[in-house]
Write an enzyme that holds these catalytic residues in place. Structure first.
Site, mmCIF file in Angstrom:
data_model
loop_
_atom_site.group_PDB
_atom_site.id
_atom_site.type_symbol
_atom_site.label_atom_id
_atom_site.label_comp_id
_atom_site.label_asym_id
_atom_site.label_seq_id
_atom_site.Cartn_x
_atom_site.Cartn_y
_atom_site.Cartn_z
ATOM 1 N N ARG A 90 9.448 9.899 8.860
ATOM 2 C CA ARG A 90 10.339 9.042 9.641
ATOM 3 C C ARG A 90 9.805 8.741 11.043
ATOM 4 N NH1 ARG A 90 15.334 12.791 8.313
ATOM 5 N NH2 ARG A 90 13.570 14.138 7.826
ATOM 6 N N SER A 117 8.511 15.769 10.887
ATOM 7 C CA SER A 117 9.363 15.359 12.014
ATOM 8 C C SER A 117 10.816 15.741 11.781
ATOM 9 C CB SER A 117 9.196 13.871 12.332
ATOM 10 O OG SER A 117 9.525 13.041 11.243
ATOM 11 N N GLY A 118 11.252 15.802 10.548
ATOM 12 C CA GLY A 118 12.541 16.414 10.201
ATOM 13 C C GLY A 118 13.804 15.806 10.779
ATOM 14 N N GLY A 119 13.721 14.592 11.342
ATOM 15 C CA GLY A 119 14.908 13.978 11.929
ATOM 16 C C GLY A 119 14.830 13.885 13.451
ATOM 17 N N LYS A 176 2.458 22.710 6.684
ATOM 18 C CA LYS A 176 3.327 21.661 7.239
ATOM 19 C C LYS A 176 4.677 22.270 7.570
ATOM 20 C CE LYS A 176 5.293 17.130 6.123
ATOM 21 N NZ LYS A 176 4.965 15.795 5.626
ATOM 22 N N GLU A 185 4.646 23.264 2.562
ATOM 23 C CA GLU A 185 5.678 22.784 3.497
ATOM 24 C C GLU A 185 6.975 23.559 3.340
ATOM 25 O OE1 GLU A 185 6.899 18.675 2.989
ATOM 26 O OE2 GLU A 185 8.054 18.696 4.834
ATOM 27 N N ARG A 201 16.149 4.323 2.679
ATOM 28 C CA ARG A 201 15.481 3.759 3.870
ATOM 29 C C ARG A 201 15.591 2.223 3.855
ATOM 30 N NH1 ARG A 201 15.365 8.507 5.003
ATOM 31 N NH2 ARG A 201 13.570 9.919 4.949
HETATM 32 P P1 13P Z 1 9.712 13.620 7.997
HETATM 33 O O1 13P Z 1 8.614 13.599 9.032
HETATM 34 O O2 13P Z 1 10.528 12.369 7.969
HETATM 35 O O3 13P Z 1 10.525 14.879 8.090
HETATM 36 O O4 13P Z 1 9.025 13.627 6.586
HETATM 37 C C1 13P Z 1 7.948 14.461 6.366
HETATM 38 C C2 13P Z 1 7.905 14.864 4.948
HETATM 39 O O5 13P Z 1 6.930 14.617 4.278
HETATM 40 C C3 13P Z 1 9.040 15.602 4.368
HETATM 41 O O6 13P Z 1 8.660 16.211 3.175
#
Ligand code: 13P
Length: 339
Positions: free
Chosen positions: A294, A263-265, A221, A179, A35
């Site tokens: 992100r 958010s996953g991208g 999550k 998650e 990042r």
């Molecule tokens: P993102 O929202 O960037 O996908 O990250 C969340 C997260 O904690 C991934 O493990």
């Protein structure tokens, strides 16, 4: 310091109360380096501290962020004034949490599938994290969609590991955030994402049930149900919201206090718009909120760009996204609020 909730049930509900959500700031050393590279900043311990302290001292923390997921280093790290960063978070009425998985490895030799590691020594690590003041924990499983993937073995072994982790976290007084991330990269359709997500969640809740996990003291999550990034049909906000809700309604028990999406991208605004659309539709018992990495940080990271004179500007960028997502958690967001 504000009143800190004590029981698993109270902690889980506190984090998602009144439209609040989670800031995922638990990037591993490798990920934060990536990042920082995107803004041409070196990943030193002091730069990581400076960047994260900027986020934790943002004006929107108290209003919109119920919990922050940290990486091991940050839970132990001090702010510039010598206080612990975890106390900076607590002083905003937000709870510190900790990522406890140790990343992924190949499920089998030469396999493209992954299994999450970190069960060895987890009880001892959790005991220490509890003593350091972490109130919740996170474990991420990774599920890819491709030809013949995910395999039954990949889903079963990852969901089993999630259930073992959840038990250990609860035995150490910390809420588990489970998650299972179905990755959005690839040419698959939204319906394939739907099927895989539904199957994954069904297996997960079966396994949590077998281990007698306290569901009222747990947060989920998940990914949203979206089109694969390389699919020619990209579903619109309404389709994503309807399919995601349909999928969750069929596999998640009502007694779960909260679902906090990753958010996953997705772009910042897409992640907000999808969440808002679902909350506008309504009709579910859980709180539906966010646990974005992100999608909460991108704008702030860019605004900061490693420059001290930009810290306030970066805090404004972060606060804006946090407030937008809080509004989305209440179904009160609209595109016009973005400008
Ligand atoms: P993102 O929202 O960037 O996908 O990250 C969340 C997260 O904690 C991934 O493990």
């Amino acid at each position: 310091m504000k009143m800190i909730p004590k029981t698993l049930e109270d902690i889980a509900s506190y984090i998602v109360k009144d439209g609040k959500g989670i800031l995922a700031a638990d990037e591993s050393t490798g990920t934060i380096e990536k990042r920082f590279k995107s803004i041409d900043v070196e990943s030193t311990e002091d730069n990581r501290r400076k960047y994260r302290e900027m986020l934790f001292r943002s004006p929107a923390m108290a209003e919109a962020i119920g919990g922050v997921i940290l990486f091991d280093e940050t839970l132990r790290q001090k702010a510039q004034d010598g206080s612990y960063l975890r106390d900076v978070i607590l002083n905003h009425g937000s709870l510190p949490g900790i990522k406890v998985d140790q990343g992924v490895k190949e499920l089998e030799d030469n396999s493209n599938e992954k299994i999450t590691t970190g069960l060895d020594g987890l009880n001892e690590r959790c005991r220490e994290y509890d003593e350091l003041g972490a109130k919740f924990t996170k474990w991420r499983a990774v599920i890819n969609i491709s030809d013949g993937m995910p395999s039954t073995k990949c889903i079963n072994e990852n969901m089993l590991a999630l259930s073992k982790y959840a038990l250990i976290a609860q035995e150490n007084n910390m809420v588990p955030i489970v998650e299972p991330e179905v990755i959005m990269d690839g040419p698959h359709t939204i319906d394939q994402c739907y099927d895989v997500t539904k199957n994954t969640l069904s297996v997960l809740f079966e396994m949590l049930d077998k281990k007698n996990i306290n569901i009222k003291g747990t947060l989920l999550k998940p990914n949203m149900v979206v089109s694969g990034t390389e699919n020619s049909h990209q579903a619109n906000y309404k389709e994503v919201a309807e399919k995601t809700l349909d999928c969750l309604n069929s596999s998640v028990p009502d007694e779960l206090p909260g679902i906090v999406f990753l958010s996953g991208g997705q772009s910042d605004v897409d992640a907000t718009a999808h969440l808002d659309e679902m909350n506008k539709i309504g009709g579910f018992k859980w709180k539906l909120s966010f646990s974005y990495g992100r999608a909460l940080q991108q704008a702030a990271l860019k605004a900061w760009s490693g420059n001290d004179s930009n810290l306030e500007h970066a805090q404004k960028a972060f606060s804006h996204r946090a407030i937008m997502n809080m509004k989305a958690s209440l179904g009160e967001w609209s595109e016009s609020l973005e400008s």
